[in-house]
Design a protein around this motif. Structure first.
Motif, PDB file in Angstrom:
ATOM      1  N   VAL A  79       0.832  -1.208   0.000  1.00  0.00           N
ATOM      2  CA  VAL A  79       0.000   0.000   0.000  1.00  0.00           C
ATOM      3  C   VAL A  79       0.866   1.257   0.000  1.00  0.00           C
ATOM      4  O   VAL A  79       0.618   2.215  -0.755  1.00  0.00           O
ATOM      5  CB  VAL A  79      -0.956  -0.015   1.217  1.00  0.00           C
ATOM      6  N   LEU A  80       1.921   1.257   0.830  1.00  0.00           N
ATOM      7  CA  LEU A  80       2.782   2.440   0.902  1.00  0.00           C
ATOM      8  C   LEU A  80       3.442   2.725  -0.446  1.00  0.00           C
ATOM      9  O   LEU A  80       3.395   3.845  -0.966  1.00  0.00           O
ATOM     10  CB  LEU A  80       3.873   2.224   1.948  1.00  0.00           C
ATOM     11  N   THR A  81       4.055   1.684  -1.023  1.00  0.00           N
ATOM     12  CA  THR A  81       4.755   1.871  -2.298  1.00  0.00           C
ATOM     13  C   THR A  81       3.785   2.327  -3.374  1.00  0.00           C
ATOM     14  O   THR A  81       4.089   3.215  -4.181  1.00  0.00           O
ATOM     15  CB  THR A  81       5.435   0.551  -2.739  1.00  0.00           C
ATOM     16  N   LEU A  82       2.600   1.725  -3.359  1.00  0.00           N
ATOM     17  CA  LEU A  82       1.605   2.071  -4.370  1.00  0.00           C
ATOM     18  C   LEU A  82       1.187   3.532  -4.228  1.00  0.00           C
ATOM     19  O   LEU A  82       1.072   4.269  -5.223  1.00  0.00           O
ATOM     20  CB  LEU A  82       0.388   1.156  -4.214  1.00  0.00           C
ATOM     21  N   ALA A  83       0.999   3.952  -2.985  1.00  0.00           N
ATOM     22  CA  ALA A  83       0.591   5.340  -2.756  1.00  0.00           C
ATOM     23  C   ALA A  83       1.689   6.287  -3.231  1.00  0.00           C
ATOM     24  O   ALA A  83       1.423   7.267  -3.937  1.00  0.00           O
ATOM     25  CB  ALA A  83       0.305   5.556  -1.286  1.00  0.00           C
ATOM     26  N   PHE A  84       2.933   5.982  -2.875  1.00  0.00           N
ATOM     27  CA  PHE A  84       4.057   6.818  -3.312  1.00  0.00           C
ATOM     28  C   PHE A  84       4.071   6.938  -4.832  1.00  0.00           C
ATOM     29  O   PHE A  84       4.314   8.006  -5.383  1.00  0.00           O
ATOM     30  CB  PHE A  84       5.397   6.209  -2.882  1.00  0.00           C
ATOM     31  N   GLY A  85       3.804   5.818  -5.503  1.00  0.00           N
ATOM     32  CA  GLY A  85       3.932   5.788  -6.957  1.00  0.00           C
ATOM     33  C   GLY A  85       2.733   6.355  -7.677  1.00  0.00           C
ATOM     34  O   GLY A  85       2.836   7.311  -8.432  1.00  0.00           O
ATOM     35  N   VAL A  86       1.571   5.766  -7.431  1.00  0.00           N
ATOM     36  CA  VAL A  86       0.380   6.154  -8.194  1.00  0.00           C
ATOM     37  C   VAL A  86      -0.032   7.594  -7.867  1.00  0.00           C
ATOM     38  O   VAL A  86      -0.444   8.345  -8.750  1.00  0.00           O
ATOM     39  CB  VAL A  86      -0.774   5.161  -7.940  1.00  0.00           C
ATOM     40  N   LEU A  87       0.119   7.984  -6.603  1.00  0.00           N
ATOM     41  CA  LEU A  87      -0.261   9.355  -6.238  1.00  0.00           C
ATOM     42  C   LEU A  87       0.898  10.339  -6.421  1.00  0.00           C
ATOM     43  O   LEU A  87       0.773  11.518  -6.134  1.00  0.00           O
ATOM     44  CB  LEU A  87      -0.755   9.399  -4.791  1.00  0.00           C
ATOM     45  N   LYS A  88       2.038   9.835  -6.876  1.00  0.00           N
ATOM     46  CA  LYS A  88       3.244  10.651  -7.079  1.00  0.00           C
ATOM     47  C   LYS A  88       3.553  11.510  -5.861  1.00  0.00           C
ATOM     48  O   LYS A  88       3.872  12.702  -5.985  1.00  0.00           O
ATOM     49  CB  LYS A  88       3.084  11.535  -8.319  1.00  0.00           C
ATOM     50  N   ILE A  89       3.461  10.906  -4.674  1.00  0.00           N
ATOM     51  CA  ILE A  89       3.732  11.663  -3.443  1.00  0.00           C
ATOM     52  C   ILE A  89       5.200  12.092  -3.432  1.00  0.00           C
ATOM     53  O   ILE A  89       6.088  11.282  -3.636  1.00  0.00           O
ATOM     54  CB  ILE A  89       3.409  10.791  -2.204  1.00  0.00           C
TER      55      ILE A  89
END
Lengths: 233, 425, 323
Positions: A79-89
């Protein structure tokens, strides 16, 4: 009908288009379009994979199955990696379009997603593969036995390659003159020749066999003879 | 006997454990390791049953007692070994990080503030007369802004952000000593190096035995890699190759500002993009408990396309091309001179391909004159294959060892700073 | 197998054979760790000479006229970077030293990152004249495996409308007028498996033999399967770390201490205000050669292990048979 006939029809048409596209320049474009659809579906397959991982681990956690704590770790990492990537955090702004935040670079090591790549994913995958060096050593010690002529050939070749592709070749056979009649006995030359001629012959025959097998399987799929991928009614 | 059984049991459990763990790990050669572990278990049990353990012939209960005391002793010894190892490692690390000059595992960065302004840039000299001035974002110190080729748009506020770049530790230290405040130790990256080292050691810990630290690292790997692939599939393929065709205007203003929209092709592209969109949704139905069967449609599409692609590629690149590659002159000449080495090589190659193919395809009974000959040629074919596998083994070993040396270089170099081939620390 | 049998057979073997036969595999692991670790710490580095395959690869790039278009396919990930990164570095340095125009793409998700890293470590410091988006461009990763090759070989824009920064390909000077990858003179594929060199040979040079030249850098594991494509479909091939080291020797021999490299080193020294920190051929261009040290010792260990394993086998077999 919907579960069997349509899929068979889709497989046949898709395969046939690509084969026809190869033979006729006029239909090259069809092949491109169909292949491009497949490429897009390949990206969807990554989402499918991610979704699957999510469900499996959620189920493991909710039913408190053995090892559910590890499932939780997997889930958090996902979830963390996905959020960093897809949401371009925290993505690094794009120098050409600084006013468009969604055009930012999320893969830079300065962005959280890039950081995860650099310090988590990269060392983990690299070390996972490095482990094989140990297992291959252990296997060599326990399983490589000169039982018969075939095994001796296998072993002998492995020796020549192992020694011939390092400085050991120069230490052991460096004294044989390069341009003399026995030059072929130099381990480095021997290794090169084995690779280029003997082992290539073996691989080439294997490749030709596999090619025939793949062509046959492809035809069976396209013609609807092989239907193992279909769901049963 | 019981001791022997115990050993066998332990061996089986160990192999099964390793196999389970490996199956879970995204290692390409799962098959390889599985075969390896199977071979090892076979060979080990073989060796053990030949050599045996001295306790093997004692009475069952006595053997068990001896075994349990031995087991306890071994466990204690193991604990001691681990304790010593951890202590030594801890002391070494503390010395390395705190006492040794320059320490270890530091990452330095240089930060600088950049200001970007929107500007109207005149077409370059000599450009075709039709070319218009373009609006672009430029760094405020851009040469075009200074020499007047570009004029900043005062209505649009400028954008400021900090640019960070890595810098070699040795240079960083010198510049910091000289009072450069833009160079700082990057806590995030330094922590990153420690985390990377932790994960490297965590995976290596599996060599001793399966353990929670390894399992933790493995679980992280599974989660991170799935998310990584998904993100890349989304940003690199779905957004530009699917969404941008379905809704070009929206995607352009959202994340692809430089996208060129061709109105004449928009409708065709939209219609063509509907197909993968629909198939994609159908594929995702696989996640639903009931509509799973719908996913067979896109699956059928993928299978059909792959079959079509592979059919042509393998016939062309592997069957025909390889047959033609094999047909090389058996008497190789170069500028009229006989090339002995190449000639022998080509003969060896041609005979090899034919003999292996004979072994693969002509499975006639090895009787009679023809049968005996086929049998002999097949035998040579097997020898060729053995040499091929030997070479493959040698090269595989070579590859695996390199991967290990790269990981150790990381530990000794980037983390511990014991080696410094580039002389940058 | 009866216990009597084991006991009697056991009694016949000397302590050495018994020790070997019951050796815990962790001792072998430790031996491997030491065999690889010690040469790294001692920085053992044997001399390398280039073999025929690496020389053929080098010659292909040398023979291309300056300013040729080269397409790099980075089809690997960190799992194989130990073997492949030295090749990538040397390939990029060689091509840039020759003044070729470089485009990078990836069929492996993590390959795009490797391409970025290579540009950072090679192009930026040693080829400062190379401008991103002008002399080289990052096309990035696309999903679809060989499907991507199949399409871009006839229609690049169908898959890649823009580079990773979102710049349309038509606005990138080095790609002006390029409609498919047949416009490239050379394709260099650095490959760790599927999709990779085999697919580039199948969908690229087998289907379009005269369109471009294919060079590959490959891992040891899959190199056996690629030899049959040489020299018809692949004009050159770097095999495993040995191939990388040999190629480095060739490239560094000619372009190891170029004016740009010396200038970069001098600049590094000037900014630091101290003595020159790195002189001569940069360390990053010698990674492959450095890794041949541990390779030598580890290979010798492997040979020793196989021999010892066979000693155990023959000792136990002959005694067993004699009884």
């Amino acid at each position: 009908m919907l579960k069997r006939t349509v899929p068979l029809f889709i497989t046949g048409i898709a395969g046939a288009i690509l084969i026809v596209a190869y033979f006729s320049p006029a239909t090259t474009n069809w092949g491109e379009v169909v292949t491009d659809w497949m490429n897009t579906l390949a990206a969807v397959a990554f989402i499918l994979g991610g979704g699957n991982l999510l469900f499996v681990n959620l189920e493991k956690i909710s039913s408190k199955r053995p090892g559910w704590a590890y499932a939780l770790v997997t889930l958090l990492a996902f979830v963390l990696t996905l959020a960093f990537g897809v949401l371009k955090i925290g993505a690094v702004p794009n120098a050409q379009f600084p006013a468009t935040p969604w055009a930012g670079d999320y893969e830079s090591v300065r962005a959280p997603f890039g950081w995860v790549y650099e310090y988590v994913l990269s060392p983990l995958t690299a070390t996972m593969f490095a482990m094989l060096a140990f297992y291959v050593a252990s296997a060599a010690f326990r399983a490589f036995r000169a039982k018969n002529i075939e095994a001796i050939l296998l072993l002998g070749t492995a020796f020549v390659i192992l020694l011939g592709r390092t400085a050991a070749a120069a230490i052991l056979t460096g004294w044989i003159p390069v341009d003399g009649p026995f030059a072929f006995l130099r381990l480095d030359t021997l290794a090169v020749n084995i690779m280029q001629y003997v082992s290539t012959a073996g691989t080439r025959a294997i490749m030709m066999g596999i090619a025939l097998g793949i062509a046959a399987t492809s035809l069976r799929l396209i013609l609807g003879i092989d239907r193992s991928y279909l769901v049963s009614d | 006997m019981s001791a022997l059984k115990f050993q066998h049991q332990a061996q089986r459990t160990r192999n099964a454990e390793e196999e389970r763990a490996r199956r879970g790990s995204p290692v390409d050669s799962q098959a390889e390791s599985r075969v390896e572990s199977r071979v090892e278990s076979h060979v080990e049990s073989h060796a053990e049953s030949r050599i045996g353990s001295p306790a093997g012939s004692r009475g069952a209960s006595r053997g068990q007692m001896r075994l349990s005391t031995r087991h306890t002793r071994m466990r204690r010894a193991r604990t001691t070994v681990w304790l010593i190892l951890f202590l030594a490692g801890g002391i070494g690390l503390a010395y390395n990080a705190l006492v040794r000059p320059n320490g270890m595992a530091q990452v330095y960065v240089e930060r600088g503030e950049k200001v970007y302004v929107e500007a109207v840039v005149a077409p370059p000299l000599g450009a075709p007369s039709g070319e218009k001035a373009a609006t672009k974002w430029l760094p405020s110190d851009d040469a075009a802004l200074i020499d007047g080729r570009a004029v900043a748009n005062s209505a649009q506020p400028s954008i400021k952000f900090t640019e960070t770049r890595g810098i070699a530790p040795r240079i960083a230290r010198e510049r910091r000593t000289a009072g450069d405040t833009n160079v700082t130790l990057s806590i995030v990256d330094t922590l990153g190096v420690w985390i990377a080292a932790f994960f490297t050691l965590a995976i290596f810990s599996f060599l001793w035995r399966d353990n929670p630290v390894y399992k933790f690292a493995e679980s992280v790997l599974v989660g991170v890699s799935a998310a990584y692939w998904m993100t890349l599939g989304y940003w690199s393929t779905l957004v530009p190759n699917l969404f941008a065709k379905l809704a070009p205007e929206a995607i352009k203003s959202w994340s692809m500002p430089a996208m060129i929209i061709d109105p004449s092709e928009q409708t065709t592209q939209f219609i063509l993009a509907l197909v993968p969109l629909i198939l994609g949704f159908m594929l995702l139905m696989r996640l639903s408990p009931k509509g799973g069967w719908i996913s067979v449609w896109p699956l059928a599409f993928i299978i059909g396309t792959t079959a079509g692609l592979k059919f042509v590629a393998f016939i062309e690149g592997d069957l025909m091309a390889q047959a033609s590659n094999t047909i090389a002159p058996l008497v190789a000449l170069k500028e009229g001179q006989l090339q002995v080495g190449d000639s022998i090589g080509n003969v060896v190659l041609l005979f090899g391909v034919l003999s292996v193919l004979t072994y693969f395809f002509f499975s006639i009974e090895h009787k009679g004159r023809l049968g005996t000959m086929v049998g002999k040629v097949s035998r040579v074919g097997i020898w060729y294959l053995m040499i091929t596998f030997g070479a493959a083994f040698g090269l595989t070993v070579m590859g695996r060892i390199t991967l290990l040396s790269q990981r150790l270089e990381f530990l000794f170099g980037d983390w511990l700073w014991i080696i410094d081939p580039a002389n940058i620390r | 197998m009866s216990t009597q049998h084991t006991q009697s057979s056991n009694a016949q073997h000397g302590p050495f054979i018994r020790f070997l036969a019951t050796l815990d595999r962790r001792w072998i692991f430790l031996a491997m760790m030491l065999a690889v670790g010690t040469p790294i710490l001692l920085q053992l580095r044997p001399a390398e000479t280039a073999g025929p395959l690496s020389t053929a690869t080098f010659d292909v790039i040398e023979a291309l006229p300056a300013g040729s278009r080269v397409l790099f396919a980075f089809d690997y990930d960190p799992a194989s970077e130990g073997e492949l990164q030295p090749m990538a570095n040397a390939f990029v340095h060689h091509c840039a030293s020759k003044g070729h125009k470089l485009a990078f793409l990836a069929l492996w998700p993590l390959g795009a990152q490797k391409a970025n890293e290579t540009a950072e470590t090679i192009l930026k410091p040693f080829h400062p004249e190379y401008q991103a988006g002008v002399d080289y461009c990052m096309l990035g990763y696309k999903a679809g495996n060989e499907g991507v090759i199949k399409v871009i070989v006839t229609d690049l824009l169908q898959v890649y409308q823009a580079d990773v920064n979102g710049t349309p390909l038509s606005e990138i000077p080095m790609l002006k007028g390029v409609t498919n990858i047949q416009a490239f003179d050379l394709i260099i594929n650095i490959s760790a498996g599927y999709p990779g060199s085999k697919e580039w040979a199948q969908y690229g040079t087998s289907a379009y033999p005269d369109a471009f030249i294919l060079l590959v850098g490959t891992t040891g594991v899959q190199s056996n399967q690629l030899y049959p494509y040489y020299p018809a479909q692949m004009k050159g091939m770097l095999v495993a770390i040995k191939g990388a080291a040999e190629y480095e020797v060739l490239v560094n021999g000619k372009y190891g201490e170029t004016a740009a490299i010396l200038a970069a080193q001098a600049a590094m020294s000037a900014t630091s205000g101290g003595a020159m920190k790195e002189t001569g051929v940069p360390a990053v261009l010698q990674e492959g050669q450095r890794r041949m040290g541990p390779q030598l010792v580890a290979h010798l260990l492997m040979v020793t292990l196989i021999v010892l394993g066979n000693i155990v086998y023959f000792a136990t077999r002959t005694k067993g048979a004699a009884r």
